[in-house]
Scaffold this motif. Structure first.
Motif, short mmCIF file in Angstrom:
data_model
loop_
_atom_site.label_atom_id
_atom_site.label_comp_id
_atom_site.label_asym_id
_atom_site.label_seq_id
_atom_site.Cartn_x
_atom_site.Cartn_y
_atom_site.Cartn_z
N TRP A 39 0.71 -1.69 0.04
CA TRP A 39 0.16 0.14 -0.12
C TRP A 39 0.77 1.33 -0.51
O TRP A 39 0.47 1.88 -0.47
N GLU A 43 0.47 4.61 -2.78
CA GLU A 43 1.42 5.66 -3.15
C GLU A 43 1.91 6.55 -3.53
O GLU A 43 2.00 7.31 -4.55
N LYS A 46 0.51 6.43 -6.66
CA LYS A 46 -0.19 7.57 -7.52
C LYS A 46 0.14 9.24 -8.09
O LYS A 46 -0.61 9.29 -8.85
#
Length: 247
Positions: A39, A43, A46
């Protein structure tokens, strides 16, 4: 076929996906999965997507059946299929196969027609949209010329191996015309029923392409990718007799 621009937003997105969300997790599946690490990588991805200037990366990634960060996570955590893990051996090895019967219903589109005279036959399952398949073309062409008369390299193209069916014949013939220097070996296109895919490729239980199947004197001796293990298997095939499984 036009060469993709590595600086285009789509190509930069694909590179970022591989570098940030895919490649770092190749060996981190099942018991070695790291949830927090994944995870955190999302990020980072992104942020990179924002730098590239893409609002929704899944508008592009959905073409590759990638629809959400959760679906990526689930696939990575599950790990690769068994056939791509170390030590895998196809149950097809040792099986008797008639290569002439395999290609008989198919459409011949490139190189000399296969007549079954060679002691060693290599069936190469591929598609034009598969990057590793395209990269393997020149080496398979070189092998077909190096071992002419001893080894038959027979390409079996099936555009719909893992996706909805394309107009295989026209797509493949156009591709081969544009890549005639790299694809110089015998190639057939699978028929509409997917005869070769259903009777050979799926039975081999290898779930990726390119997939090469080495057949020596009518007996399968290797199933896998056209990489160093294949080259080693081919050298063995040229020199050693084989035995089929007992019926």
């Amino acid at each position: 076929m036009p060469v993709a621009d590595p600086n285009s937003p789509e190509e930069r997105l694909k590179t970022a996906y591989n570098d940030i969300l895919s490649d770092p997790f190749d060996e981190k599946y099942e018991d070695t999965w790291e949830e927090d690490t994944y995870w955190a990588a999302v990020e980072s991805f992104k942020l990179k997507v924002g730098e590239i200037g893409i609002d929704d990366p899944f508008e592009i990634l959905k073409k590759f059946n990638i629809t959400s960060y959760q679906s990526i996570r689930d696939r990575l955590k599950a790990g690769p299929p068994a056939c791509l893990r170390a030590g895998w051996k196809s149950p097809y090895i040792g099986t008797k196969v008639d290569p002439l019967a395999v290609v008989a219903p198919l459409k011949h589109v490139n190189g000399p027609e296969f007549n079954g005279q060679e002691r060693v036959v290599v069936l190469d399952f591929w598609a034009t949209w598969c990057g590793p398949c395209v990269r393997a073309g020149p080496e398979l062409s070189d092998l077909s010329e190096k071992y002419a008369g001893r080894v038959a390299i027979v390409g079996v193209n099936n555009q719909s191996m893992f996706r909805p069916r394309d107009d295989d014949i026209s797509v493949v013939t156009t591709f081969l015309e544009e890549h005639k220097k790299d694809f110089r070996y015998t190639i057939y296109v699978d028929n509409e029923e997917g005869h070769a895919r259903e009777t050979v490729y799926k039975v081999s239980e290898y779930r990726a392409i390119p997939c090469v199947i080495v057949i020596v004197e009518g007996v399968v001796t290797y199933v896998g990718g056209p990489y160093k293990e294949f080259l080693a298997a081919l050298e063995v095939a040229l020199d050693e007799p084989v035995a089929a499984k007992e019926e």
